[in-house]
Design a protein around this motif. Sequence first.
Motif, short mmCIF file in Angstrom:
data_model
loop_
_atom_site.label_atom_id
_atom_site.label_comp_id
_atom_site.label_asym_id
_atom_site.label_seq_id
_atom_site.Cartn_x
_atom_site.Cartn_y
_atom_site.Cartn_z
N TRP A 1 0.81 -1.21 0.00
CA TRP A 1 0.00 0.00 0.00
C TRP A 1 0.85 1.26 0.00
O TRP A 1 0.34 2.36 -0.27
CB TRP A 1 -0.93 0.00 1.21
CG TRP A 1 -0.20 -0.01 2.53
CD1 TRP A 1 0.23 -1.11 3.22
CD2 TRP A 1 0.20 1.13 3.30
NE1 TRP A 1 0.87 -0.73 4.38
CE2 TRP A 1 0.85 0.64 4.45
CE3 TRP A 1 0.06 2.50 3.13
CZ2 TRP A 1 1.38 1.48 5.42
CZ3 TRP A 1 0.58 3.34 4.11
CH2 TRP A 1 1.22 2.82 5.23
N THR B 1 3.18 1.95 -2.14
CA THR B 1 3.56 2.32 -3.50
C THR B 1 2.38 2.16 -4.44
O THR B 1 1.45 1.41 -4.16
CB THR B 1 4.73 1.45 -4.00
OG1 THR B 1 4.33 0.07 -4.01
CG2 THR B 1 5.95 1.61 -3.12
N ASP B 2 2.43 2.85 -5.57
CA ASP B 2 1.37 2.76 -6.57
C ASP B 2 1.96 2.98 -7.96
O ASP B 2 2.29 4.12 -8.32
CB ASP B 2 0.29 3.81 -6.29
CG ASP B 2 -0.95 3.60 -7.17
OD1 ASP B 2 -0.85 2.92 -8.20
OD2 ASP B 2 -2.02 4.13 -6.81
N TYR C 1 1.11 5.89 -10.82
CA TYR C 1 1.63 7.25 -10.89
C TYR C 1 3.03 7.29 -11.52
O TYR C 1 3.73 8.29 -11.41
CB TYR C 1 1.66 7.86 -9.49
CG TYR C 1 0.28 8.11 -8.95
CD1 TYR C 1 -0.41 9.28 -9.25
CD2 TYR C 1 -0.36 7.15 -8.16
CE1 TYR C 1 -1.69 9.50 -8.76
CE2 TYR C 1 -1.64 7.37 -7.68
CZ TYR C 1 -2.30 8.54 -7.98
OH TYR C 1 -3.57 8.76 -7.52
N ARG D 1 5.21 10.70 -12.01
CA ARG D 1 6.46 10.90 -11.29
C ARG D 1 7.59 11.24 -12.26
O ARG D 1 8.41 12.14 -11.99
CB ARG D 1 6.84 9.66 -10.49
CG ARG D 1 8.17 9.83 -9.74
CD ARG D 1 8.59 8.59 -8.99
NE ARG D 1 8.83 7.45 -9.87
CZ ARG D 1 9.20 6.25 -9.44
NH1 ARG D 1 9.34 6.04 -8.14
NH2 ARG D 1 9.41 5.26 -10.29
N VAL E 1 3.48 6.27 -2.22
CA VAL E 1 2.21 6.97 -2.08
C VAL E 1 2.31 8.13 -1.09
O VAL E 1 1.76 9.21 -1.32
CB VAL E 1 1.10 5.98 -1.66
CG1 VAL E 1 -0.17 6.74 -1.30
CG2 VAL E 1 0.84 4.97 -2.76
N LEU F 1 3.84 11.14 -2.62
CA LEU F 1 2.90 11.73 -3.58
C LEU F 1 1.85 12.56 -2.85
O LEU F 1 1.45 13.64 -3.31
CB LEU F 1 2.23 10.63 -4.40
CG LEU F 1 3.13 9.87 -5.38
CD1 LEU F 1 2.37 8.70 -5.98
CD2 LEU F 1 3.62 10.80 -6.48
N TRP F 2 1.40 12.10 -1.70
CA TRP F 2 0.42 12.86 -0.93
C TRP F 2 1.04 14.11 -0.31
O TRP F 2 0.38 15.14 -0.18
CB TRP F 2 -0.21 11.98 0.15
CG TRP F 2 -1.31 11.12 -0.41
CD1 TRP F 2 -1.20 9.88 -0.92
CD2 TRP F 2 -2.69 11.49 -0.55
NE1 TRP F 2 -2.43 9.43 -1.36
CE2 TRP F 2 -3.36 10.40 -1.15
CE3 TRP F 2 -3.43 12.62 -0.22
CZ2 TRP F 2 -4.72 10.41 -1.43
CZ3 TRP F 2 -4.80 12.64 -0.49
CH2 TRP F 2 -5.42 11.54 -1.09
N GLN G 1 -9.62 9.34 -7.33
CA GLN G 1 -9.49 9.44 -8.78
C GLN G 1 -10.80 9.04 -9.44
O GLN G 1 -11.51 8.19 -8.90
CB GLN G 1 -8.33 8.56 -9.27
CG GLN G 1 -6.97 8.98 -8.76
CD GLN G 1 -6.50 10.32 -9.33
OE1 GLN G 1 -7.18 10.95 -10.14
NE2 GLN G 1 -5.32 10.74 -8.90
N ASP H 1 -3.30 10.50 -12.25
CA ASP H 1 -3.31 9.04 -12.36
C ASP H 1 -3.60 8.70 -13.81
O ASP H 1 -4.71 8.90 -14.31
CB ASP H 1 -4.39 8.46 -11.45
CG ASP H 1 -4.37 6.93 -11.42
OD1 ASP H 1 -3.75 6.33 -12.32
OD2 ASP H 1 -4.98 6.35 -10.51
N GLN I 1 11.32 2.60 2.52
CA GLN I 1 9.99 2.76 3.10
C GLN I 1 10.07 3.41 4.48
O GLN I 1 9.25 4.27 4.82
CB GLN I 1 9.30 1.41 3.19
CG GLN I 1 8.97 0.79 1.85
CD GLN I 1 8.32 -0.57 1.99
OE1 GLN I 1 8.21 -1.12 3.09
NE2 GLN I 1 7.89 -1.14 0.88
N THR J 1 7.40 11.65 6.25
CA THR J 1 5.98 11.98 6.37
C THR J 1 5.65 12.49 7.77
O THR J 1 4.94 13.49 7.94
CB THR J 1 5.12 10.75 6.04
OG1 THR J 1 5.43 10.29 4.72
CG2 THR J 1 3.64 11.07 6.13
#
Length: 477
Positions: free
Chosen positions: A3, A5-6, A9, A13, A148, A151-152, A229, A268, A288, A295
């Motif tokens: 969760w 990573t995604d 995007y 990126r 993720v 990105l947020w 999205q 996205d 990570q 964060t």
Amino acid sequence: MRWLTDPGYWPGRLIFQRGLAAIYLIAFLCAVGQFRALAGERGLTPVPAYLRRVSFRRAPSLFHLHYSDRFLGTVAWTGTAVSAAVLAGLADAVPLWASMVLWALLWLLYLSIVNVGQVWYGFGWESLLCEAGFLTIFLGNARTAPPVLILWLLRWLLFRLEFGAGLIKLRGDPCWRDLTCLYYHHETQPMPNPLSWYFHRLPKPLHRVEVGANHFTQLIVPFGLFAPQPYATVAAAIVIVTQLWLIVSGNFAWLNWITAILATSVVDWRALGLPVSSGPTGDPAWHQALVIAVTVLVVVLSYWPVANLVSRRQRMNASFNPLHLVNSYGAFGSITRTRYEVVIEGTADPDPGPDSEWREYEFKGKPGDPRRRPPQFAPYHLRLDWLMWFAGLSSLYAEPWIVPLAEKLLMGDRATLRLLRHDPFPDTPPAVVRARLYRYRFTTWHERRETGRWWDRRLVRDYLPPIGLRSTVGVTR
């Protein structure tokens, strides 16, 4: 922890990182071409004198270890070379740790310049580049899927940038509330571009529509960045379109460009129905852990910009820590109704009188010769030209760097003259220089056809009295 990573995007990126590398490249080239004359050893506001007054804790910089113009050149050219290499794809061709080192080096070098740049680097987009650059250190490269959380954090940065600018307008000048600010803004903005004259001449009802659209984009759309999205992508697209509108209507260095680039990180590509390469989906545990730590750091530091946003005394472009992390942003909380320009002149007459011939110095970007069409130079940043606009707003005193600038012109200083478009004394420096304040306004359609002038100007008063090299330097009005 999948969760975190995604892969969806991935293209966003890539575009964001290459775009940010391009901004870094421009920023370092600005330092190469301008820093020595503005803040070098013999600049208008010398760095060595500044470093004697300011501690490392207050302004962290490599230059606390040593400053010389040669070392500044080394730092700036190193930043130029590294940003060009990253733009060409080096950060994606090396292991993750090496990619992070490259981005960290860019951040460290530019932060070092900003923290000793003084008034010449007091613009909001300097902190914006530092903050975005810091987050990009942890954004990964082609060997990992986009994290993720980072990105947020980029969305949070874009939100503060847009929403802060919207709030400062709503709380500031009443012309933003009655939708009339653009009756003046295209004419009085710091650096008009080739199309600004035409934007100023748009019908007033359209100007009101522009202001209303600005309020929608900066006060409503930013919340859409946090929506599921494809709504977040739609919000990002609106931001990008708005920034393109601002790009074609004025010169704001790289502010609008980096804002649009930030918005690409929200897109996205699956929501657009476009294929997305699966690529690597793994992410090392150590990376990570760093992402989570960053964060937490941003969440803690966000207290101050959030408090600023809800405050009735909201500050524009404020940094709450010397590393320029998690800043507050805003622009044009008040709009200038009348444009004043400081025009610098020189004469070869050592004892000037009514019959003396005065010749004007022409700057690269700011208005001077009324017949000259406003040029396009953004995203490049002409720092002296911008500060000359602020000088025109100073009604009670001359800016402290104006007299040193006059002295440099009297000495024919080559580094300073390279900041200008035209030197009216190419052979021998002038004996005396002065500065005068003019009121500038865009010509009308009729005046433009009849005279060929883009500007009409009227003398207001002297800004800096005539001075020679033997004059007293403590000159104020």
